[in-house]
Design a protein around this motif. Sequence first.
Motif, short mmCIF file in Angstrom:
data_model
loop_
_atom_site.label_atom_id
_atom_site.label_comp_id
_atom_site.label_asym_id
_atom_site.label_seq_id
_atom_site.Cartn_x
_atom_site.Cartn_y
_atom_site.Cartn_z
N UNK A 249 0.83 -1.19 0.00
CA UNK A 249 0.00 0.00 0.00
C UNK A 249 0.87 1.25 0.00
N UNK A 250 0.34 2.38 -0.47
CA UNK A 250 1.08 3.63 -0.32
C UNK A 250 1.20 4.00 1.15
N UNK A 251 2.02 5.01 1.46
CA UNK A 251 2.23 5.39 2.85
C UNK A 251 0.94 5.78 3.55
N UNK A 252 0.00 6.36 2.80
CA UNK A 252 -1.30 6.75 3.34
C UNK A 252 -2.39 6.34 2.37
N UNK A 253 -3.42 5.68 2.86
CA UNK A 253 -4.54 5.30 2.01
C UNK A 253 -5.56 6.44 1.93
N UNK A 254 -6.31 6.51 0.83
CA UNK A 254 -7.24 7.64 0.65
C UNK A 254 -8.52 7.54 1.47
N UNK B 73 5.14 -2.86 7.79
CA UNK B 73 4.21 -2.77 8.92
C UNK B 73 3.32 -1.54 8.72
N UNK B 74 1.99 -1.75 8.75
CA UNK B 74 1.02 -0.67 8.62
C UNK B 74 0.24 -0.52 9.92
N UNK B 75 -0.16 0.73 10.24
CA UNK B 75 -1.07 0.91 11.36
C UNK B 75 -2.51 0.74 10.88
N UNK B 76 -3.47 0.93 11.77
CA UNK B 76 -4.87 0.68 11.42
C UNK B 76 -5.42 1.69 10.42
N UNK B 77 -4.69 2.79 10.18
CA UNK B 77 -5.10 3.79 9.21
C UNK B 77 -4.48 3.54 7.83
N UNK B 78 -3.73 2.46 7.71
CA UNK B 78 -3.10 2.15 6.44
C UNK B 78 -1.80 2.88 6.20
N UNK B 79 -1.28 3.56 7.22
CA UNK B 79 -0.01 4.29 7.07
C UNK B 79 1.17 3.34 7.32
N UNK B 80 2.19 3.46 6.46
CA UNK B 80 3.36 2.60 6.61
C UNK B 80 4.19 3.05 7.81
N UNK B 81 4.45 2.13 8.72
CA UNK B 81 5.21 2.43 9.94
C UNK B 81 6.67 2.09 9.76
N UNK B 82 6.96 0.95 9.14
CA UNK B 82 8.34 0.56 8.95
C UNK B 82 8.44 -0.45 7.81
N UNK B 83 9.66 -0.63 7.31
CA UNK B 83 9.92 -1.61 6.26
C UNK B 83 11.27 -2.25 6.53
N UNK C 29 1.77 1.04 21.32
CA UNK C 29 0.86 -0.10 21.42
C UNK C 29 -0.31 0.08 20.46
N UNK C 30 -0.82 -1.03 19.94
CA UNK C 30 -1.94 -0.97 19.03
C UNK C 30 -2.02 -2.21 18.16
N UNK C 31 -2.89 -2.15 17.16
CA UNK C 31 -3.06 -3.24 16.20
C UNK C 31 -2.39 -2.85 14.89
N UNK C 32 -1.58 -3.74 14.34
CA UNK C 32 -0.83 -3.46 13.13
C UNK C 32 -1.04 -4.58 12.11
N UNK C 33 -0.91 -4.22 10.85
CA UNK C 33 -0.99 -5.19 9.76
C UNK C 33 0.40 -5.42 9.21
N UNK C 34 0.88 -6.67 9.29
CA UNK C 34 2.20 -7.03 8.78
C UNK C 34 2.04 -7.68 7.41
N UNK D 244 -0.13 -11.85 4.80
CA UNK D 244 -0.54 -10.74 5.66
C UNK D 244 -1.04 -11.27 6.99
N UNK D 245 -0.71 -10.54 8.07
CA UNK D 245 -1.10 -10.99 9.40
C UNK D 245 -1.31 -9.80 10.33
N UNK D 246 -2.39 -9.84 11.10
CA UNK D 246 -2.62 -8.81 12.12
C UNK D 246 -1.72 -9.09 13.33
N UNK D 247 -1.16 -8.05 13.91
CA UNK D 247 -0.32 -8.19 15.09
C UNK D 247 -0.80 -7.23 16.16
N UNK D 248 -0.92 -7.73 17.38
CA UNK D 248 -1.33 -6.89 18.52
C UNK D 248 -0.08 -6.57 19.34
#
Length: 313
Positions: A121-126, A266-276, A292-297, A307-311
């Motif tokens: 995904x891009x760094x920020x989703x629309x 790693x993306x946060x719940x808003x679709x923003x890229x946190x790290x690569x 702390x939070x829920x992330x999409x790996x 793809x996997x959700x991580x808490x």
Amino acid sequence: MDEVSLWNRPLSIDEIRQWRHLTKTTTTDPIFTGLVAYYQFNETNGNISVNKTVNTNYAEYRGTSGANHNTSNAPVFEGKSEKVNVTSAGVKTFGLTGLSIDFANGTYPNGDVWVSKGNINPDTLPDGLQDFNAYTIVNNYGVNQNFTPIEGITFTDNIEYFTTTANSYKLYKRNSNDFGNNWGSVLDTGDAISGSDGETTQVSFSTDLTINSFSQFVLSNTESNTLSINTIEDKNKPIIYPNPITKGANLNINIPLDWGNSTLVVYNIFGQKISQSTLTRGENILKLNTSSGIYNLVIFNSTHKFSKKLILE
């Protein structure tokens, strides 16, 4: 600064354009010829950056460390690029990237058009709708930066696309080098859809479409994909543990031997890229320096995707 590459030879114009948005991951690719140093600065601790070529020299940080790195939001990714010389009307297909553009009679780019497709995904989703872990960048190197509005544009070759009502797909655009929430309003909704779920799905936009210059494109969908990547995982898939994980603890990711080197985003719940990060086959040990939070790996390479959700507690 996202990354630094040093060659001991001049690059051709096509090489520069082809790799403008791509990271370099396949050492057998011709772009590695004469590449003496490649630093991605993805380290999350320590004071050196690894040279990702056959050479062993490294870059040393002065006055800072990997722990102080800002997360990159540049439109740079692992993916594919292809060019077509556009000097006439009609459908031009960029097969490697899953994109086709129907140019109208009138004014054309009159030169090379390069398309790059990222597998993330891009760094920020629309928006907060269903996403597809991909976006596309079109760079026009022709004489005419503005041209007669195209007749249509079609996207395909994405395992996460699914057949549903065409107008549930939404198309957004932002400038070729943009990052952040610059997508603006919906450019168009889908007008036609064909194929079956997955890579053969073709989503076309034409009616009410006004594109007379090129940029980044991303799709979303108002419906949820019940055949998303979470259910189309490889049987021989990466193992991620522990999950949930305590902040500061080691995150273990085991990459199957037949996957080879892969990329973790790693993306946060808003679709923003946190790290690569780059992962090697076998066991990888990482730390997530975030709140702390829920992330999409998302873990992927040229032949696999997972793809996997991580808490993170």
